[in-house]
Design a protein around this motif. Sequence first.
Motif, short mmCIF file in Angstrom:
data_model
loop_
_atom_site.label_atom_id
_atom_site.label_comp_id
_atom_site.label_asym_id
_atom_site.label_seq_id
_atom_site.Cartn_x
_atom_site.Cartn_y
_atom_site.Cartn_z
N UNK A 1 3.70 -11.76 -19.68
CA UNK A 1 2.80 -10.70 -19.23
C UNK A 1 1.81 -11.33 -18.25
N UNK A 2 1.73 -10.78 -17.07
CA UNK A 2 0.79 -11.31 -16.08
C UNK A 2 -0.13 -10.19 -15.63
N UNK A 3 -1.29 -10.55 -15.15
CA UNK A 3 -2.20 -9.50 -14.67
C UNK A 3 -3.02 -10.02 -13.51
N UNK A 4 -3.49 -9.11 -12.71
CA UNK A 4 -4.34 -9.49 -11.60
C UNK A 4 -5.25 -8.31 -11.25
N UNK A 5 -6.42 -8.62 -10.77
CA UNK A 5 -7.39 -7.56 -10.45
C UNK A 5 -7.59 -7.48 -8.94
N UNK A 6 -8.44 -6.55 -8.53
CA UNK A 6 -8.77 -6.47 -7.10
C UNK A 6 -7.84 -5.57 -6.31
N UNK A 7 -7.22 -4.61 -6.98
CA UNK A 7 -6.34 -3.69 -6.26
C UNK A 7 -7.02 -2.33 -6.06
N UNK A 8 -6.51 -1.58 -5.11
CA UNK A 8 -6.94 -0.20 -4.97
C UNK A 8 -5.71 0.66 -4.69
N UNK A 9 -5.92 1.95 -4.77
CA UNK A 9 -4.81 2.89 -4.59
C UNK A 9 -5.23 3.95 -3.57
N UNK A 10 -4.45 4.06 -2.53
CA UNK A 10 -4.68 5.14 -1.56
C UNK A 10 -3.82 6.31 -2.01
N UNK A 11 -4.47 7.39 -2.39
CA UNK A 11 -3.74 8.54 -2.92
C UNK A 11 -3.76 9.68 -1.92
N UNK A 12 -2.59 10.09 -1.45
CA UNK A 12 -2.55 11.21 -0.52
C UNK A 12 -1.75 12.36 -1.14
N UNK A 13 -2.16 13.58 -0.84
CA UNK A 13 -1.37 14.71 -1.28
C UNK A 13 -1.25 15.73 -0.16
N UNK A 14 -0.12 16.40 -0.16
CA UNK A 14 0.16 17.40 0.87
C UNK A 14 1.20 18.35 0.31
N UNK A 15 0.87 19.63 0.35
CA UNK A 15 1.81 20.63 -0.18
C UNK A 15 3.14 20.54 0.58
N UNK A 16 4.23 20.54 -0.16
CA UNK A 16 5.58 20.43 0.41
C UNK A 16 5.86 19.06 1.07
N UNK A 17 5.12 18.04 0.62
CA UNK A 17 5.34 16.69 1.18
C UNK A 17 6.80 16.27 1.11
N UNK A 18 7.44 16.56 0.00
CA UNK A 18 8.79 16.00 -0.15
C UNK A 18 9.83 16.70 0.72
N UNK A 19 9.43 17.79 1.38
CA UNK A 19 10.35 18.42 2.35
C UNK A 19 10.23 17.76 3.72
N UNK A 20 9.21 16.92 3.85
CA UNK A 20 8.91 16.39 5.18
C UNK A 20 9.62 15.06 5.35
N UNK A 21 10.73 15.08 6.02
CA UNK A 21 11.49 13.83 6.19
C UNK A 21 10.65 12.85 6.99
N UNK A 22 10.58 11.62 6.51
CA UNK A 22 9.85 10.59 7.24
C UNK A 22 8.39 10.44 6.84
N UNK A 23 7.91 11.25 5.89
CA UNK A 23 6.50 11.16 5.53
C UNK A 23 6.14 9.76 5.02
N UNK A 24 6.92 9.29 4.04
CA UNK A 24 6.64 7.98 3.46
C UNK A 24 6.72 6.87 4.50
N UNK A 25 7.73 6.93 5.32
CA UNK A 25 7.91 5.91 6.35
C UNK A 25 6.72 5.90 7.31
N UNK A 26 6.26 7.10 7.69
CA UNK A 26 5.13 7.17 8.62
C UNK A 26 3.86 6.60 7.99
N UNK A 27 3.66 6.90 6.72
CA UNK A 27 2.48 6.37 6.04
C UNK A 27 2.53 4.84 6.00
N UNK A 28 3.68 4.30 5.66
CA UNK A 28 3.81 2.83 5.61
C UNK A 28 3.66 2.23 7.01
#
Lengths: 455, 455
Positions: B302-329
């Motif tokens: 078991x390993x652990x590390x601190x100092x992370x954050x999470x960018x949380x985005x939401x958008x209605x019908x996101x999963x219909x939008x081809x390329x959304x994840x790729x564009x974000x990355x």
Amino acid sequence: MKVAKFGGSSVASAEQFRKVAYIVQSDVERRIIVVSAPGKRYKTDTKVTDLLIQLGEAAIHGEPVEPFIETVVGRYVDIADGLELSAADFIEQMATDLRKKIETYRHDQSRLMDALKASGEDNNAKLMALYLRHIGLDAHYVSPKEAGILVTDEPGNAQMLPESYEKLRELKHRSGVLVIPGFFGYSLNGHIVTFPRGGSDITGSIVAAGVGADVYENFTDVDSIYCVNPSIVDNPRQLKEITYREMRELSYSGFSVFHDEALEPVYKARIPVCVKNTNNPEAPGTWIVAQRDHRDQPVAGIASDTGFCSINVSKYLMNREIGFGRKLLHILEDEGISYEHTPSGIDNMSVILRANQLEGEKERRIVDRIQTELQVDDIQIEYGLALIMVVGEGMERAVGVAAKATAAFAKANINIEMINQGSSEVSMMFGVKEEVVDQAVKALYDAYFSKQPLS
Amino acid sequence: MKVAKFGGSSVASAEQFRKVAYIVQSDVERRIIVVSAPGKRYKTDTKVTDLLIQLGEAAIHGEPVEPFIETVVGRYVDIADGLELSAADFIEQMATDLRKKIETYRHDQSRLMDALKASGEDNNAKLMALYLRHIGLDAHYVSPKEAGILVTDEPGNAQMLPESYEKLRELKHRSGVLVIPGFFGYSLNGHIVTFPRGGSDITGSIVAAGVGADVYENFTDVDSIYCVNPSIVDNPRQLKEITYREMRELSYSGFSVFHDEALEPVYKARIPVCVKNTNNPEAPGTWIVAQRDHRDQPVAGIASDTGFCSINVSKYLMNREIGFGRKLLHILEDEGISYEHTPSGIDNMSVILRANQLEGEKERRIVDRIQTELQVDDIQIEYGLALIMVVGEGMERAVGVAAKATAAFAKANINIEMINQGSSEVSMMFGVKEEVVDQAVKALYDAYFSKQPLS
């Protein structure tokens, strides 16, 4: 005011028309109703929309169309007769119109199909208005053109144009009960164009948003939305209330009450939706709302779907390679593949997608491209995956929601292939082998719902 | 044959040199040894490498260098004296060499630093060879140049060139015990270039792979690798055996025995690694191998590390939008951000990354770009996240591994912010608030290890 949409089975026969009339009469707030084409009256019946598609195909192939026209018109005659309506003019007009459409669009198959399909709703709205007037209501048929439902000119895949809202707003000031056909709008150049799947729901949702309704009522043939698919769990719990976000997560996989795109207009306008049963209008139905009190019931429902696969790639030191994930997703996008989730470890990444997208040459080509362009150490595709979504607004804050799920899987001796839960989410996803998905859903239902009091 | 690498604390003093000699003598298979520069002899001591960096900085700033040279040379004198070695020539030569390096690279700071830092290992290898010969072994100092360790010409960040292996292979045929300094190689144009962090481990791993050793022994100052950070759990279980993949997942977060890149050459050559204690060489140590029998112990650590954050985005019908994840990355890549995981729902996606990457203007700019370019409904950044990795080859097939973890969290009343487990993985990731991470690790340790017999 309320906008009430009645689905195909709610307007399939004279008997159903009477129920609709009763529902409209029993609440003066129900001022706009949106109707589908007549649906199935019994399990093996054919929907009018499907009869119209048969008619269109006959016309396209140069086969005799009159028998098909007769069948279609017959459905409306049956309804009119059952309602003891004198509708001879209307019926005559309908047959003439169908023939005229076939003539007009003889050389444009997609427009012909759209015009014929749309007539199913259109004529049903006219007939409903006739009937409501017949029983003494001040009812008026309003065509989508008159209402102002303007759409993009993509046959079978219309998208509403934002300028529609201004015109729709004026409907508020009209007196009496307005009856609008679902499923289609008009393009700026005046053509009938139908919506994608779930089209009458889209019309209802657009109209409700346009007039700023207090409620959008969606009448169908079930008393409520259930927390799990009734074909997997017998007599499951009915949902009193559910949020838009929960509904969207559930409707995505295994819940077919709503086509998920249909909710967008009311979601954006924050108009509550009530799903009710035409055959049992006294039942309270299920409310779809922006927020709900989820303290007692963090989980709203469980949905599942099969037919997924997982592309698993591994590469030593992958996480040091900036852009790896983006490049992998780019290859998939290039190949026209959409994906669901991308769980990742340090040296590996999986992409979960609908397996039917990899048919034929595509699998080989994608594997080759990933191997060549990303120089991965290993790539494997695992088929036969099912995804299960546990959905609920209260999950994010509730300690033990995940524990309940994983304990249920362990107790049922089901191996979890994947877990995906993000910090901003209302859902937790589990991947399991297709063979055990129903068993897994049952185990989750028992864990979350069976031992709690009905909400 | 075995390649044995001795870390800084293993070669910090005369006493430690004697232990190394004993270890080398006690197994005729130990034919190649790789040494670090003298490390700390006690907690507040300074490593020779750090002394050399101080020397380099003095030289760069035009300050007097002789006191620093004296301190450095003094460490080797102490060792030679303690070993009763007549090493006057060697010591004299060392001081001359250091002065010459300062003279030669006066106008090239990065080369000067590399040359000085490398001398720490280089002189220690020479001294070790002297000592081993002194006690009667047929020992030979072999410079990285002679051995054939060719690297890219990036000061402080050398990468081995693949052509090194051919030359390294010849070392097999040399007689006696070869002593090679760790931490550096030579560029094709003859410059000394040091490896990144963990450099002596890299040399050991490259040499072991080059000669095709039966074992790569890594001598350090602990009896074994532990299943969890001993600063979080008292006296945790020692690991007898662990796979490369497990080691890599663990070393990534919170396990500092190995710098993870160092293992790549032996991983690729499938050479087993044995981590042993110079101060207790009879202890069996921990084996790092390609495969292990994980039936009794699906979880390795078991390993652990601190100092992370999470960018949380939401958008209605996101999963219909081809390329959304790729564009974000793509936006993140554009901004030079590397990320860890991307859990996603239907209409939302989170990106987990090290929070220090968002300092200053960057956070604002990234939020703006995501809002503008992706038209999301909502974006939030959640700071103060810790990631916990439960790592084990047996996890994929073991029913109940996830249940044990989530039950442990629930029992400890810890909310799980994120879960990420993919189908091809040897790890399961949990995100929790930083405040509760140690408590969470303890709870997981208790769940997986405390009640089982020692393996």
